[in-house]
Design a protein around this motif. Structure first.
Motif, PDB file in Angstrom:
ATOM      1  N   UNK A 175      32.872  11.141  53.307  1.00 23.95           N
ATOM      2  CA  UNK A 175      34.092  10.938  54.087  1.00 23.95           C
ATOM      3  C   UNK A 175      33.802  10.461  55.507  1.00 23.95           C
ATOM      4  N   UNK A 176      32.545  10.097  55.756  1.00 25.07           N
ATOM      5  CA  UNK A 176      32.203   9.538  57.057  1.00 25.07           C
ATOM      6  C   UNK A 176      31.796  10.540  58.116  1.00 25.07           C
ATOM      7  N   UNK A 177      31.538  11.786  57.716  1.00 22.24           N
ATOM      8  CA  UNK A 177      31.103  12.792  58.684  1.00 22.24           C
ATOM      9  C   UNK A 177      29.606  12.663  58.949  1.00 22.24           C
ATOM     10  N   UNK A 178      29.197  12.986  60.167  1.00 24.74           N
ATOM     11  CA  UNK A 178      27.784  12.988  60.554  1.00 24.74           C
ATOM     12  C   UNK A 178      27.299  14.427  60.674  1.00 24.74           C
ATOM     13  N   UNK A 179      26.139  14.697  60.122  1.00 21.62           N
ATOM     14  CA  UNK A 179      25.538  16.030  60.215  1.00 21.62           C
ATOM     15  C   UNK A 179      24.472  16.022  61.301  1.00 21.62           C
ATOM     16  N   UNK A 180      24.614  16.920  62.280  1.00 23.28           N
ATOM     17  CA  UNK A 180      23.595  17.060  63.315  1.00 23.28           C
ATOM     18  C   UNK A 180      22.586  18.102  62.829  1.00 23.28           C
ATOM     19  N   UNK A 181      21.310  17.737  62.687  1.00 21.59           N
ATOM     20  CA  UNK A 181      20.367  18.590  61.946  1.00 21.59           C
ATOM     21  C   UNK A 181      19.906  19.855  62.653  1.00 21.59           C
ATOM     22  N   UNK A 182      20.186  20.011  63.939  1.00 15.72           N
ATOM     23  CA  UNK A 182      19.706  21.196  64.652  1.00 15.72           C
ATOM     24  C   UNK A 182      20.379  22.460  64.115  1.00 15.72           C
ATOM     25  N   UNK A 183      19.571  23.424  63.694  1.00 16.94           N
ATOM     26  CA  UNK A 183      20.093  24.719  63.261  1.00 16.94           C
ATOM     27  C   UNK A 183      20.469  25.526  64.502  1.00 16.94           C
ATOM     28  N   UNK A 184      21.752  25.842  64.645  1.00 17.63           N
ATOM     29  CA  UNK A 184      22.208  26.556  65.840  1.00 17.63           C
ATOM     30  C   UNK A 184      21.795  28.021  65.821  1.00 17.63           C
ATOM     31  N   UNK A 185      21.178  28.460  64.736  1.00 13.18           N
ATOM     32  CA  UNK A 185      20.516  29.764  64.660  1.00 13.18           C
ATOM     33  C   UNK A 185      18.997  29.583  64.697  1.00 13.18           C
ATOM     34  N   UNK A 186      18.558  28.508  65.285  1.00 14.10           N
ATOM     35  CA  UNK A 186      17.130  28.158  65.284  1.00 14.10           C
ATOM     36  C   UNK A 186      16.280  29.310  65.829  1.00 14.10           C
ATOM     37  N   UNK A 187      15.236  29.647  65.077  1.00 13.30           N
ATOM     38  CA  UNK A 187      14.347  30.723  65.490  1.00 13.30           C
ATOM     39  C   UNK A 187      14.783  32.093  65.035  1.00 13.30           C
ATOM     40  N   UNK A 188      15.898  32.168  64.300  1.00 12.28           N
ATOM     41  CA  UNK A 188      16.416  33.463  63.851  1.00 12.28           C
ATOM     42  C   UNK A 188      16.150  33.757  62.384  1.00 12.28           C
ATOM     43  N   UNK A 189      15.850  32.716  61.609  1.00 11.15           N
ATOM     44  CA  UNK A 189      15.678  32.856  60.160  1.00 11.15           C
ATOM     45  C   UNK A 189      16.910  33.490  59.522  1.00 11.15           C
ATOM     46  N   UNK A 190      18.062  33.128  60.026  1.00 10.08           N
ATOM     47  CA  UNK A 190      19.327  33.653  59.499  1.00 10.08           C
ATOM     48  C   UNK A 190      20.156  32.502  58.948  1.00 10.08           C
ATOM     49  N   UNK A 191      21.471  32.628  58.984  1.00  8.99           N
ATOM     50  CA  UNK A 191      22.334  31.572  58.464  1.00  8.99           C
ATOM     51  C   UNK A 191      22.027  30.244  59.149  1.00  8.99           C
ATOM     52  N   UNK A 192      21.952  29.194  58.351  1.00 11.54           N
ATOM     53  CA  UNK A 192      21.659  27.858  58.865  1.00 11.54           C
ATOM     54  C   UNK A 192      22.982  27.225  59.294  1.00 11.54           C
ATOM     55  N   UNK A 193      23.232  27.217  60.605  1.00 15.96           N
ATOM     56  CA  UNK A 193      24.518  26.741  61.122  1.00 15.96           C
ATOM     57  C   UNK A 193      24.338  25.352  61.726  1.00 15.96           C
ATOM     58  N   UNK A 194      25.108  24.402  61.230  1.00 15.83           N
ATOM     59  CA  UNK A 194      25.011  23.033  61.733  1.00 15.83           C
ATOM     60  C   UNK A 194      26.390  22.503  62.104  1.00 15.83           C
ATOM     61  N   UNK A 195      26.373  21.590  63.065  1.00 16.66           N
ATOM     62  CA  UNK A 195      27.603  20.953  63.531  1.00 16.66           C
ATOM     63  C   UNK A 195      27.747  19.589  62.869  1.00 16.66           C
TER      64      UNK A 195
END
Length: 345
Positions: A175-195
């Motif tokens: 649908x034309x969305x872009x995924x930004x690959x940075x995990x916003x929980x980076x360094x936590x080894x928890x839920x992989x949250x992306x914008x």
């Protein structure tokens, strides 16, 4: 009986002049009514167009109920995902955005090192000072954005959403969305949250680049490039290396195919097939073998999506969404995190 019947049918006959006047009056009344209706329809269309023409002009972060209410009162929209989801932190972190007709946001980046912050600051990005990993032991992550659209490369952003799983909502690529690959929980080894973000116009990837030193970042930011915010040498001990791409709305000069090589034989094969190399070794500074990224501009289907992830499973949602896996580990030959490129036409 006869008189009553006469009275019932004793209708006044209008003179020709009176009859013409009455017809004109009724005509003008109908015309006025229709004109008002047309104006109402036009006004509704203008309102819808005005709403559709709005872009995201501001992004904000909240870490307290008081800040949430403040942003709500200012007309911000909350993305209902706690950025600390899956962690032990009691701090609830939300991302917000506001729509408007002002200068639109065209690029969103993240920093998780001081060097990344310095380059974004020198490139005149706006920093949100709140750590997206507030209250955790994870990396200190800040969101940055750039405003101001250019006709060619900086395309306004019209919507945002967050996912809490690396493979969640992969169908959004279609649908034309872009995924930004940075995990916003980076360094936590928890839920992989992306914008994810959606632009107001359809875009095509027209250029790619790679960097092995941070001073190079400023030039690419100034030229309209977008950085994939994941270190391709992650955990390898090598130089921080990033891949970049640039988008355009123009219907020519786009990339149609991408690939990677991990030995000289593959280099030769890709060169013979008409690919052009991005002349940066993605394994720079490690004990691993040289890894190169290649692209081609010949063909009819433009590349619209590009992302990096640790997932290379053929049955994953990315492939179901129509993305193509470049099944070569960008950290080949070292102990770093396995990373793979995916792209979609």
């Amino acid at each position: 009986m006869y008189k009553r019947d006469i009275q019932l049918f004793n209708v006044k006959t209008l003179s020709p002049r009176e009859d013409t006047f009455t017809q004109r009056r009724h005509f003008h009344q109908r015309r006025l009514s229709r004109t008002e209706e047309e104006l109402n329809i036009t006004d509704t269309c203008l309102q819808r167009h005005k709403m559709a023409s709005k872009y995201i002009t501001e992004i904000a972060i909240s870490t307290s109920p008081e800040r949430e209410q403040e942003l709500r009162d200012q007309g911000f929209h909350m993305i209902n995902v706690n950025l600390n989801q899956g962690t032990s932190s009691t701090t609830i972190v939300y991302m917000w955005f506001r729509m408007g007709n002002g200068e639109p946001i065209t690029r969103v980046q993240f920093s998780f090192t001081d060097a990344m912050k310095d380059d974004l600051k020198k490139s005149r990005f706006t920093e949100l000072p709140v750590n997206l990993n507030s209250g955790t032991d994870g990396d200190v992550i800040h969101l940055w954005y750039s405003s101001g659209a250019s006709p060619k490369y900086n395309i306004p952003i019209g919507d945002l959403f967050l996912t809490t799983d690396e493979n969640e909502k992969a169908t959004q690529f279609k649908l034309g969305w872009e995924r930004l690959p940075c995990n916003l929980n980076r360094g936590n080894s928890r839920d992989f949250i992306t914008l994810w973000l959606k632009r107001k116009s359809e875009t095509y990837i027209c250029d790619v680049a790679a960097t092995i030193s941070f001073p190079e970042h400023i030039n690419l930011f100034n030229e309209g490039y977008i950085r994939l915010d994941e270190d391709l040498n992650r955990d390898s001990g090598g130089n921080p290396i990033f891949l970049w791409y640039r988008q355009s709305t123009e219907m020519d000069g786009w990339l149609t195919e991408m690939n990677a090589s991990i030995d000289h034989k593959q280099d030769s094969s890709l060169r013979k097939r008409g690919f052009t190399v991005v002349n940066v070794n993605l394994n720079e500074g490690t004990s691993g073998k040289p890894v190169m990224v290649w692209f081609k501009k010949e063909g009819s289907l433009p590349i619209k999506a590009l992302t990096v992830t640790s997932n290379n499973k053929e049955d994953c949602p990315y492939m179901e969404a129509g993305l193509i896996l470049i099944d070569k580990n960008l950290n080949a030959g070292n102990n770093g995190m396995p990373l793979y490129l995916w792209y979609g036409n």
